[in-house]
Design a protein around this motif. Structure first.
Motif, short mmCIF file in Angstrom:
data_model
loop_
_atom_site.label_atom_id
_atom_site.label_comp_id
_atom_site.label_asym_id
_atom_site.label_seq_id
_atom_site.Cartn_x
_atom_site.Cartn_y
_atom_site.Cartn_z
N LEU A 1 0.76 -0.74 -0.01
CA LEU A 1 -0.29 0.16 -0.23
C LEU A 1 0.45 1.22 -0.36
O LEU A 1 0.56 2.38 -0.87
CB LEU A 1 -1.38 -0.22 1.05
N GLU A 2 2.12 1.56 0.72
CA GLU A 2 2.94 2.64 1.37
C GLU A 2 4.30 2.59 0.21
O GLU A 2 4.96 3.61 0.39
CB GLU A 2 3.81 2.46 2.36
N TYR A 3 4.80 1.96 -0.51
CA TYR A 3 6.05 1.52 -0.91
C TYR A 3 5.64 2.77 -2.78
O TYR A 3 5.10 2.43 -2.80
CB TYR A 3 5.99 0.53 -1.91
N CYS A 4 6.88 3.21 -2.72
CA CYS A 4 6.63 4.23 -3.80
C CYS A 4 7.92 4.85 -4.59
O CYS A 4 8.95 4.44 -3.45
CB CYS A 4 5.60 5.41 -3.37
N THR A 5 7.82 5.24 -5.52
CA THR A 5 9.78 5.77 -5.50
C THR A 5 9.24 7.53 -6.54
O THR A 5 8.02 7.35 -6.75
CB THR A 5 9.95 4.88 -7.56
N GLN A 6 10.04 7.90 -6.66
CA GLN A 6 9.92 9.10 -7.12
C GLN A 6 10.82 9.72 -8.20
O GLN A 6 11.79 8.69 -8.03
CB GLN A 6 10.28 10.30 -6.08
N ASP A 7 10.55 9.95 -9.41
CA ASP A 7 11.07 10.30 -10.44
C ASP A 7 11.84 11.70 -9.60
O ASP A 7 12.26 12.42 -8.68
CB ASP A 7 10.00 11.01 -11.72
N GLU A 8 12.67 12.26 -10.97
CA GLU A 8 13.26 13.46 -10.83
C GLU A 8 13.15 14.41 -10.19
O GLU A 8 13.83 15.35 -9.64
CB GLU A 8 14.45 13.61 -11.88
N PHE A 9 11.70 15.27 -10.89
CA PHE A 9 10.29 16.44 -10.89
C PHE A 9 9.99 16.17 -8.56
O PHE A 9 9.52 16.48 -9.27
CB PHE A 9 9.74 16.35 -11.41
N GLY A 10 10.51 14.41 -7.94
CA GLY A 10 9.76 13.93 -7.10
C GLY A 10 8.22 14.36 -6.95
O GLY A 10 7.49 14.18 -5.99
N PHE B 1 2.82 5.09 -7.09
CA PHE B 1 2.80 4.23 -6.00
C PHE B 1 2.73 2.87 -6.55
O PHE B 1 1.63 2.35 -7.23
CB PHE B 1 1.55 3.81 -5.33
N LYS B 2 3.60 2.01 -7.14
CA LYS B 2 3.99 0.91 -7.88
C LYS B 2 2.72 -0.34 -7.75
O LYS B 2 2.55 -0.99 -8.83
CB LYS B 2 5.59 0.30 -8.63
N TYR B 3 3.25 -0.59 -6.57
CA TYR B 3 1.80 -1.29 -6.75
C TYR B 3 0.81 -1.27 -5.96
O TYR B 3 -0.37 -2.18 -6.62
CB TYR B 3 2.27 -2.93 -5.15
N SER B 4 0.55 -0.44 -5.66
CA SER B 4 -1.00 -0.09 -5.05
C SER B 4 -1.70 0.34 -6.67
O SER B 4 -2.99 0.06 -6.93
CB SER B 4 -0.77 1.46 -4.48
#
Length: 311
Positions: free
Chosen positions: A18-27, A31-34
């Protein structure tokens, strides 16, 4: 070795999805799994891919436990996803195939026959394997090394391993039964039989309450439209020439592919396959002819085969 607290691991995995996320260069957060859960809930996606690198960044101990006992955590994650999917449904889901229509009809009938003061979920009557219209796969860590087929031994049983070799044989993709549904010719009750192995013995006598009380001995007939099938393919993988010691015969390994990991390799391809190394108990006449009581195989868990160019 200390006993593992699987309930704690289950809570951690739920938080991870539910909470795992990644950030790109623009911030911007993703949330890839959501997002995958949302697509699966709306039947836009069938398979869910979970990368061990992401779990490692979330918890090193949890990632190591998954690597050592992958089959157990596949079942845990299947239960978690099954509980989370209803919260991601934002619109009515159209039926995709005959099994969808069958399940919707049965759930509707169960809700109509339920007593007014009864709060039991209608889905509890059906086996979870019949209602789960998704598949779970793990992708191995980028830091893990390939294990030669000759070195895959007893200590790897139940673990997630990556092997590389040459595909020497591929079978056609065939339907494999996961849940067999039967209908009684006397009382009309339905019986469900989850199938966990490559072969099974069909049930013949109805065990419903009506048939047992009346001693009518109703016969069961298999309902193909109400049963669940998945795509299945068997691949034979042979070790590379540089892995064979001088004077030895090349060894091979059987790979079983289900669902979305089928049709990804052809005979002659040099591939690296990630999967769970498991034993396979021999059944029927093969068990009587002597030899080992069980065989071994690799249950493919790769998102796709990484086809390597031949040197």
């Amino acid at each position: 070795m200390a006993k593992r607290d699987y309930q704690k691991d289950k809570d951690q995995l739920k938080t991870f999805l539910l909470e795992y996320c990644t950030q790109d260069e623009f911030g911007k957060k993703t949330f890839k799994y959501s997002e995958q859960l949302s697509k699966i809930a709306h039947r836009e996606q069938t398979a869910m891919w979970i990368e061990l690198d992401d779990i490692t960044s979330f918890s090193d101990d949890l990632a190591e436990a998954i690597t050592q006992n992958t089959r157990r955590y596949v079942n845990l994650l299947s239960d978690i996803v099954f509980d989370l999917l209803p919260t991601f449904v934002l619109a009515p889901i159209p039926a995709k195939d005959a099994l969808d229509v069958y399940i919707q009809h049965r759930l509707m009938m169960e809700n109509r026959m339920r007593q007014p003061n009864e709060h039991r979920d209608a889905r509890n009557k059906f086996p979870p394997e019949l209602l789960r219209r998704y598949e779970l796969y793990f992708e191995d860590s980028s830091l893990s090394k390939d294990v030669p087929i000759r070195e895959v031994k007893a200590q790897h049983v139940g673990r997630l391993v990556t092997v590389r070799g040459v595909v020497i044989r591929c079978t056609e993709v065939k339907p494999m039964m996961c849940v067999a549904t039967y209908t009684c010719d006397r009382c009309g009750a339905e019986t469900y039989q989850p199938v966990q192995s490559l072969s099974f013995m069909p049930q013949q006598v109805c065990q419903s309450e009506d048939c047992r009380l009346n001693k009518s001995g109703g016969r069961l007939y298999l309902q193909t439209r109400g049963s669940k099938f998945v795509k299945f393919q068997e691949i034979r993988l042979q070790e590379m020439s540089d892995q064979v010691p001088v004077g030895h015969i090349p060894r091979s390994l059987t790979v079983y592919c289900r669902g979305e990991v089928t049709r990804n390799a052809l005979p002659g391809d040099h591939v690296a396959v990630t999967g769970i190394f498991l034993p396979l108990i021999k059944q029927g006449f093969k068990q009587l002819t002597g030899g080992l009581l069980s065989d071994t195989f690799l249950e493919a868990h790769a998102k796709k085969y990484s086809v390597m160019s031949e040197k």
